[in-house]
Structure formats: structure tokens, C-alpha cells
Design a protein around this motif. Structure first.
Motif, mmCIF file in Angstrom:
data_model
loop_
_atom_site.group_PDB
_atom_site.id
_atom_site.type_symbol
_atom_site.label_atom_id
_atom_site.label_comp_id
_atom_site.label_asym_id
_atom_site.label_seq_id
_atom_site.Cartn_x
_atom_site.Cartn_y
_atom_site.Cartn_z
ATOM 1 N N ASN A 102 0.821 -1.210 0.000
ATOM 2 C CA ASN A 102 0.000 0.000 0.000
ATOM 3 C C ASN A 102 0.865 1.275 0.000
ATOM 4 O O ASN A 102 0.510 2.269 0.615
ATOM 5 C CB ASN A 102 -0.973 -0.003 1.186
ATOM 6 C CG ASN A 102 -2.155 0.917 0.934
ATOM 7 O OD1 ASN A 102 -2.499 1.197 -0.214
ATOM 8 N ND2 ASN A 102 -2.770 1.394 1.998
ATOM 9 N N VAL A 103 2.019 1.180 -0.666
ATOM 10 C CA VAL A 103 2.945 2.311 -0.768
ATOM 11 C C VAL A 103 3.305 2.498 -2.242
ATOM 12 O O VAL A 103 3.748 1.561 -2.898
ATOM 13 C CB VAL A 103 4.236 2.060 0.050
ATOM 14 C CG1 VAL A 103 5.229 3.186 -0.154
ATOM 15 C CG2 VAL A 103 3.916 1.877 1.516
ATOM 16 N N SER A 104 3.113 3.695 -2.731
ATOM 17 C CA SER A 104 3.446 4.003 -4.118
ATOM 18 C C SER A 104 4.807 4.681 -4.178
ATOM 19 O O SER A 104 5.191 5.399 -3.254
ATOM 20 C CB SER A 104 2.380 4.934 -4.700
ATOM 21 O OG SER A 104 2.644 5.197 -6.044
ATOM 22 N N LEU A 105 5.543 4.446 -5.239
ATOM 23 C CA LEU A 105 6.815 5.152 -5.424
ATOM 24 C C LEU A 105 6.522 6.613 -5.743
ATOM 25 O O LEU A 105 5.778 6.900 -6.684
ATOM 26 C CB LEU A 105 7.623 4.543 -6.575
ATOM 27 C CG LEU A 105 8.154 3.135 -6.385
ATOM 28 C CD1 LEU A 105 8.897 2.679 -7.634
ATOM 29 C CD2 LEU A 105 9.061 3.053 -5.175
ATOM 30 N N SER A 141 3.323 13.777 -4.618
ATOM 31 C CA SER A 141 3.475 13.126 -3.304
ATOM 32 C C SER A 141 4.378 13.936 -2.380
ATOM 33 O O SER A 141 5.158 13.380 -1.617
ATOM 34 C CB SER A 141 4.037 11.712 -3.470
ATOM 35 O OG SER A 141 3.222 10.939 -4.306
ATOM 36 N N GLY A 142 4.290 15.258 -2.494
ATOM 37 C CA GLY A 142 5.083 16.134 -1.637
ATOM 38 C C GLY A 142 6.537 16.267 -2.039
ATOM 39 O O GLY A 142 7.327 16.890 -1.333
ATOM 40 N N ILE A 143 6.903 15.699 -3.178
ATOM 41 C CA ILE A 143 8.287 15.765 -3.656
ATOM 42 C C ILE A 143 8.329 16.626 -4.916
ATOM 43 O O ILE A 143 7.525 16.444 -5.840
ATOM 44 C CB ILE A 143 8.825 14.353 -3.960
ATOM 45 C CG1 ILE A 143 8.875 13.535 -2.675
ATOM 46 C CG2 ILE A 143 10.205 14.427 -4.588
ATOM 47 C CD1 ILE A 143 9.255 12.098 -2.893
ATOM 48 N N GLY A 147 6.609 10.153 -7.318
ATOM 49 C CA GLY A 147 7.084 10.736 -8.565
ATOM 50 C C GLY A 147 6.942 9.870 -9.792
ATOM 51 O O GLY A 147 7.384 10.255 -10.874
ATOM 52 N N THR A 148 6.321 8.726 -9.664
ATOM 53 C CA THR A 148 6.231 7.806 -10.801
ATOM 54 C C THR A 148 5.558 8.450 -12.010
ATOM 55 O O THR A 148 6.077 8.373 -13.123
ATOM 56 C CB THR A 148 5.501 6.505 -10.406
ATOM 57 O OG1 THR A 148 6.278 5.845 -9.413
ATOM 58 C CG2 THR A 148 5.310 5.587 -11.597
ATOM 59 N N ILE A 149 4.434 9.080 -11.805
ATOM 60 C CA ILE A 149 3.697 9.677 -12.936
ATOM 61 C C ILE A 149 4.540 10.748 -13.621
ATOM 62 O O ILE A 149 4.653 10.776 -14.850
ATOM 63 C CB ILE A 149 2.343 10.242 -12.467
ATOM 64 C CG1 ILE A 149 1.438 9.109 -12.018
ATOM 65 C CG2 ILE A 149 1.688 11.065 -13.576
ATOM 66 C CD1 ILE A 149 0.158 9.563 -11.338
ATOM 67 N N THR A 150 5.168 11.614 -12.846
ATOM 68 C CA THR A 150 5.992 12.682 -13.420
ATOM 69 C C THR A 150 7.210 12.124 -14.127
ATOM 70 O O THR A 150 7.541 12.546 -15.244
ATOM 71 C CB THR A 150 6.423 13.675 -12.315
ATOM 72 O OG1 THR A 150 5.257 14.223 -11.719
ATOM 73 C CG2 THR A 150 7.278 14.780 -12.880
ATOM 74 N N ILE A 151 7.889 11.179 -13.510
ATOM 75 C CA ILE A 151 9.094 10.609 -14.116
ATOM 76 C C ILE A 151 8.749 9.874 -15.409
ATOM 77 O O ILE A 151 9.435 10.021 -16.423
ATOM 78 C CB ILE A 151 9.819 9.686 -13.107
ATOM 79 C CG1 ILE A 151 10.382 10.534 -11.962
ATOM 80 C CG2 ILE A 151 10.929 8.888 -13.785
ATOM 81 C CD1 ILE A 151 10.862 9.731 -10.765
ATOM 82 N N VAL A 152 7.679 9.103 -15.382
ATOM 83 C CA VAL A 152 7.277 8.371 -16.589
ATOM 84 C C VAL A 152 6.905 9.330 -17.714
ATOM 85 O O VAL A 152 7.374 9.206 -18.839
ATOM 86 C CB VAL A 152 6.114 7.396 -16.269
ATOM 87 C CG1 VAL A 152 5.461 6.881 -17.555
ATOM 88 C CG2 VAL A 152 6.620 6.236 -15.434
#
Length: 172
Positions: free
Chosen positions: A41-44, A127-129, A46-51
């Protein structure tokens, strides 16, 4: 003239390989993100932005020059195949010149946009990053700039009378 052709070809091959590697990295990144979300139940972050800002941009723009070398872009050959060899060569030269003009304008615009985004420090918060997104604009520029160089070499080869390969395996 051979070095003028070989160096851009080598760079184009390297960028195409890098584009393919970015696809593999994107798949791994997304797989780890989905798996970690499902199991822990933890997402990496920045995934959407990095992808979307790096992997997809690189996969789309870095292989452009290689595709141009291989004459892999979409072509409509209804008229072309009915022309004689000399007319086909001149039509190829004209389309290369037209394509060079278009891609050079796109490259110029991409350079300006990349510099603007760099100056503004473009970024995205997920995600706050805070993730800098301005490097992605330089990826677009790199792919377009090398494609411009490849097309310029093709126009020079046409002007020098070098036979133009229309499809992989056609010679030249």
C-alpha cells in the motif's frame, strides 16, 4: 563525406538504444510501483511525473534520427512508385529539403523552450516531492537536433549526387 555520414549514424544508433533502454526502465519502474502499491500500500513517489516527463519523452524523441536514417517514417508511395528513378531521386531530395526545414524549425523552438524551462526551474510536485521537469525539454531538443543533422546530411548527399536509399536494403 563519409565521416559526415558515419558520426551522425553512430549517434543516432546510440540514442535509439537509449530510447529502448528508457522503455525497459519505464516498464520496471511502473512494475515496481504497482507491485509496491498492491503488496505494501505504498506508491513510489514521482512515478507519474518521471514516466511522463522523462521515459516517454525519451522513448518518443531519442530514436527519431535513427528512424529517419532507416527511412522508417510514414510514407505515401502512390505517386513515388510510378515515377522513374531520376524523378524518384529528385522527389526524395525535395522531400528531404522540406523535411529539413520543418525539423529545423521544430529544433529551434525546442531549444528555446528548453532554455525557458531551465531558466524558470520548471518542476512538478508529486506526493510532496518536487521533481525538476526541465531536463525533459532538453531530451526533446537532443532528439530533434540529431534528426536535423541527419536530414542535413541527406540533403548534402542529394546535392552531391549520392544515390539516396529509399528503404532499408535498397542500396547506397
Amino acid at each position: 563525406m563519409q565521416i559526415i555520414k558515419l558520426l551522425p549514424d553512430l549517434l543516432a544508433s546510440m540514442l535509439a538504444i537509449l530510447g529502448g533502454a528508457l522503455i525497459v526502465l519505464m516498464m520496471l519502474h511502473i512494475t515496481v510501483d504497482v507491485t509496491s502499491r498492491a503488496l505494501f500500500n505504498v506508491s513510489l513517489p514521482g512515478t507519474i511525473t518521471i514516466v511522463s516527463s522523462f521515459y516517454m519523452v525519451g522513448a518518443a524523441f531519442l530514436p527519431l534520427a535513427y528512424t529517419e536514417i532507416r527511412k522508417g517514417h510514414v510514407a505515401v508511395e502512390v505517386l513515388h512508385d510510378r515515377l522513374g528513378p531520376s524523378a524518384q531521386r529528385h522527389l526524395g531530395g525535395a522531400t528531404d529539403l522540406f523535411g529539413l526545414a520543418i525539423i529545423a524549425m521544430m529544433t529551434h523552438r525546442a531549444w528555446g523552450e528548453a532554455l525557458t524551462r531551465l531558466a524558470r526551474g520548471s518542476s512538478s510536485m508529486e506526493s510532496g516531492i518536487i521533481i525538476p521537469t526541465w531536463p525533459g525539454y532538453f531530451i526533446v531538443f537532443a532528439g530533434l537536433a540529431l534528426t536535423t543533422l541527419i536530414m542535413a546530411v541527406q540533403v548534402l548527399r542529394y546535392a552531391a549526387g549520392v544515390v539516396r536509399r529509399t528503404r532499408p536494403g535498397d542500396g547506397s
